[in-house]
Design an enzyme around this catalytic site. Structure first.
Site, PDB file in Angstrom:
ATOM      1  NE  ARG A   1      -2.301   2.142   3.458  1.00 19.15           N
ATOM      2  CZ  ARG A   1      -2.060   1.362   4.725  1.00 19.15           C
ATOM      3  NH1 ARG A   1      -1.995   0.260   5.485  1.00 19.15           N
ATOM      4  NH2 ARG A   1      -1.513   2.290   5.364  1.00 19.15           N
TER       5      ARG A   1
ATOM      6  CD  GLU B   1       4.800   4.923   5.558  1.00 22.78           C
ATOM      7  OE1 GLU B   1       5.613   4.564   6.198  1.00 22.78           O
ATOM      8  OE2 GLU B   1       3.792   4.327   6.564  1.00 22.78           O
TER       9      GLU B   1
ATOM     10  CG  ASN C   1       3.080   1.150   4.536  1.00 25.78           C
ATOM     11  OD1 ASN C   1       2.910   1.217   5.353  1.00 25.78           O
ATOM     12  ND2 ASN C   1       1.715   1.897   3.933  1.00 25.78           N
TER      13      ASN C   1
ATOM     14  CB  SER D   1      -3.628  -3.324   7.812  1.00 22.13           C
ATOM     15  OG  SER D   1      -3.352  -1.982   8.856  1.00 22.13           O
TER      16      SER D   1
ATOM     17  CE  LYS E   1       8.873   4.830   7.037  1.00 21.57           C
ATOM     18  NZ  LYS E   1       8.750   3.453   6.766  1.00 21.57           N
TER      19      LYS E   1
ATOM     20  CE  LYS F   1       8.310  10.329   7.244  1.00 21.83           C
ATOM     21  NZ  LYS F   1       7.490   9.729   5.882  1.00 21.83           N
TER      22      LYS F   1
ATOM     23  CD  GLU G   1       7.534   0.206   7.234  1.00 18.00           C
ATOM     24  OE1 GLU G   1       6.166   0.655   7.654  1.00 18.00           O
ATOM     25  OE2 GLU G   1       8.113   0.937   6.930  1.00 18.00           O
ATOM     26  N   GLY G   2       3.954   0.934  11.535  1.00 20.44           N
ATOM     27  CA  GLY G   2       3.164   0.821  12.649  1.00 20.44           C
ATOM     28  C   GLY G   2       3.077   2.350  12.914  1.00 20.44           C
TER      29      GLY G   2
ATOM     30  NE  ARG H   1      -4.273   5.263   6.550  1.00 22.93           N
ATOM     31  CZ  ARG H   1      -2.819   5.060   6.460  1.00 22.93           C
ATOM     32  NH1 ARG H   1      -2.462   4.380   8.024  1.00 22.93           N
ATOM     33  NH2 ARG H   1      -1.900   5.716   6.571  1.00 22.93           N
TER      34      ARG H   1
END
Length: 472
Positions: free
Chosen positions: A125, A144, A146, A151, A303, A362, A366-367, A448
């Site tokens: 994604r 970024e 993923n 998800s 990254k 950064k 992740e997360g 989002r």
């Protein structure tokens, strides 16, 4: 972008009534999470946080994000196959970042032994924000990509009906009709099904590596259900299960039950690995099954790789003879800067310290919830400035979208109208057999939205909420 829900957001009584209706519809549609109190049980569930209204997104930027997704799929796949590029790019990072170093060790071990898998599956994604240009027009800029456990493809399939319902209640049927249908879980399952088919064993299973405490299980079940509809069975196991019971036969097939595809919904953060979990990851990586992602593809999503890809000539080297793809990709890049020890890194740090509001620091994580901004970033840079540890970070230009108003709905909180910004994700799927690409497509989107006071973090991190683009 002015909101066209302006007047609706002023009427508190109407908002509260709409919020009640929206929440009931969300529950009916399956926009669900387990609760933080009971993350291992589905006995008590709640709705996943979402916006009361869909947020306005310029159609041209939505189209641009879709148009470049297949290029990003090709790029990630090219990076994952280029061992020399990965080694060179991550050489300084792995000296300072233990997590990336451990992933890289597995990568090297598998290369040395010879890669057993012949089918490669990418479910990724790519996430963007809309940068406000000097003339006020928005531009699409990548945050970024993923490449592991991307998800919300399942829940994003369920939210359009909720926003259509809200607009229909307001007798805005024309507007309700503009909300795009979206079914990423179906497309993600299509990729897994293709990899399963190419593996070539009709009794083989799909192994989903899950977390013990998984609040977002319904998102994953959406993909499992799509696979079951194709008569492909999924088993859920944790890294601990694999460590205790997993083994490989002489053909490097996962023993016990034959596994065609390993789909990771765990394994993207350091705290998800104990020593035995690292051993389980290596075992899975050495197997003949298609991994989603394989270790090289997870490294391609770091990254540091993102920053190196923005250097002049890098895209041309990785995607030779594809100038149109290169131009589409480069148009989405924000400013990315290396912090490796040396003149270039020194200059980047000096610029960030001089104008901290223009940058984000950064780490290779992740997360959500890992990035540093403003005063926190300044303090970190001052500490890192004379240390080699700085190589485990990159510096990125801070994207400044135009804020807008929306109403955020969260379990246990009153509906509140706040200034928001959005992040648009496009899901991509590709499947490669040996050197032949057999599938490359975009399969849907995720919007989002979060209140502007929250600098960092996504839905799973408890900051952003689910949304739908309203194309304008």
């Amino acid at each position: 972008m002015a909101t066209n829900w302006g007047s609706l957001l002023q009427d508190k009584q109407q908002l509260e009534e709409l919020a009640r209706q929206a929440v009931d519809r969300a529950l009916a549609e399956g926009v669900l999470l387990r609760t933080s109190q009971e993350p291992t049980s589905s006995e008590v569930v709640s709705y996943a946080p979402f916006t009361l209204f869909p947020s306005l997104v310029p159609s041209a930027l939505l189209e641009q994000a879709y148009a470049v997704q297949m290029d990003f799929n090709l790029l990630v796949d090219a990076v994952s196959q280029n061992a020399a590029f990965l080694e060179q790019t991550l050489s300084s990072t792995i000296k300072q970042d233990d997590f990336t170093a451990r992933l890289f060790d597995i990568h090297k071990q598998v290369l040395k032994e010879g890669i057993a898998q012949t089918v490669f599956l990418g479910l990724n994604r790519s996430d963007y924000m809309f940068q406000r240009s000097a003339d006020g027009s928005p531009a699409l800029k990548q945050i970024e990509i993923n490449t592991i456990s991307a998800s919300f493809g399942g829940l994003a399939s369920r939210t359009p009906a909720v926003h259509r319902h809200v607009l229909s209640v307001l007798s805005k049927t024309k507007e309700a009709g503009k909300i795009l249908s979206n079914n990423p879980s179906k497309g993600l399952a299509l990729g897994i099904a293709k990899a399963w088919e190419l593996y070539g064993s009709p009794n083989a299973l799909v192994l989903l590596i899950a977390q013990e405490k998984e609040r977002n299980i319904f998102d994953q079940r959406a993909i499992e259900n799509e696979l079951l509809a194709r008569n492909i069975h999924v088993i859920r196991r944790t890294f601990e299960d694999i460590s205790e019971k997993g083994s490989l036969d002489q053909d490097r097939r996962l023993d016990g039950q034959e596994i065609a595809v390993v789909y990771f919904r765990d394994g993207y953060m350091p705290r998800q690995y104990s020593l035995q979990n690292w051993e389980a990851r290596l075992l899975l990586e050495r197997s003949h099954a298609a991994k989603c992602p394989d270790i090289a593809t997870q490294l391609a999503g770091t990254k540091k790789v993102q920053q190196e890809l923005s250097r002049p000539g890098m895209l041309e080297m990785l995607l030779p003879g594809q100038p149109e793809a290169v131009a589409r990709l480069r148009a989405t890049f924000a400013g990315l800067y290396s912090l490796d020890v040396g003149e270039e890194g020194d200059q980047a740090i000096a610029e960030a310290l001089a104008a901290p509001s223009r940058f984000v620091l950064k780490p290779q994580r992740e997360g959500g919830g890992n990035n540093l901004y403003g005063e926190e970033m300044v303090q970190a840079l001052k500490q890192l400035k004379d240390s080699e540890e700085r190589a485990s970070y990159i510096l990125m230009e801070k994207i400044e979208p135009e804020p807008f108003e929306n109403c955020l709905l969260r379990p246990g909180s009153p509906a509140r109208v706040v200034q928001c910004i959005s992040e648009l994700g496009i899901f991509g799927v590709y499947v490669r057999q040996e050197k032949t690409l057999v599938m490359n497509k975009h399969v849907g989107h995720l919007l989002r939205t979060k209140a502007i006071e929250h600098a960092d973090g996504g839905v799973a991190a408890g900051v952003a909420v689910l949304d739908n683009p309203y194309p304008v």
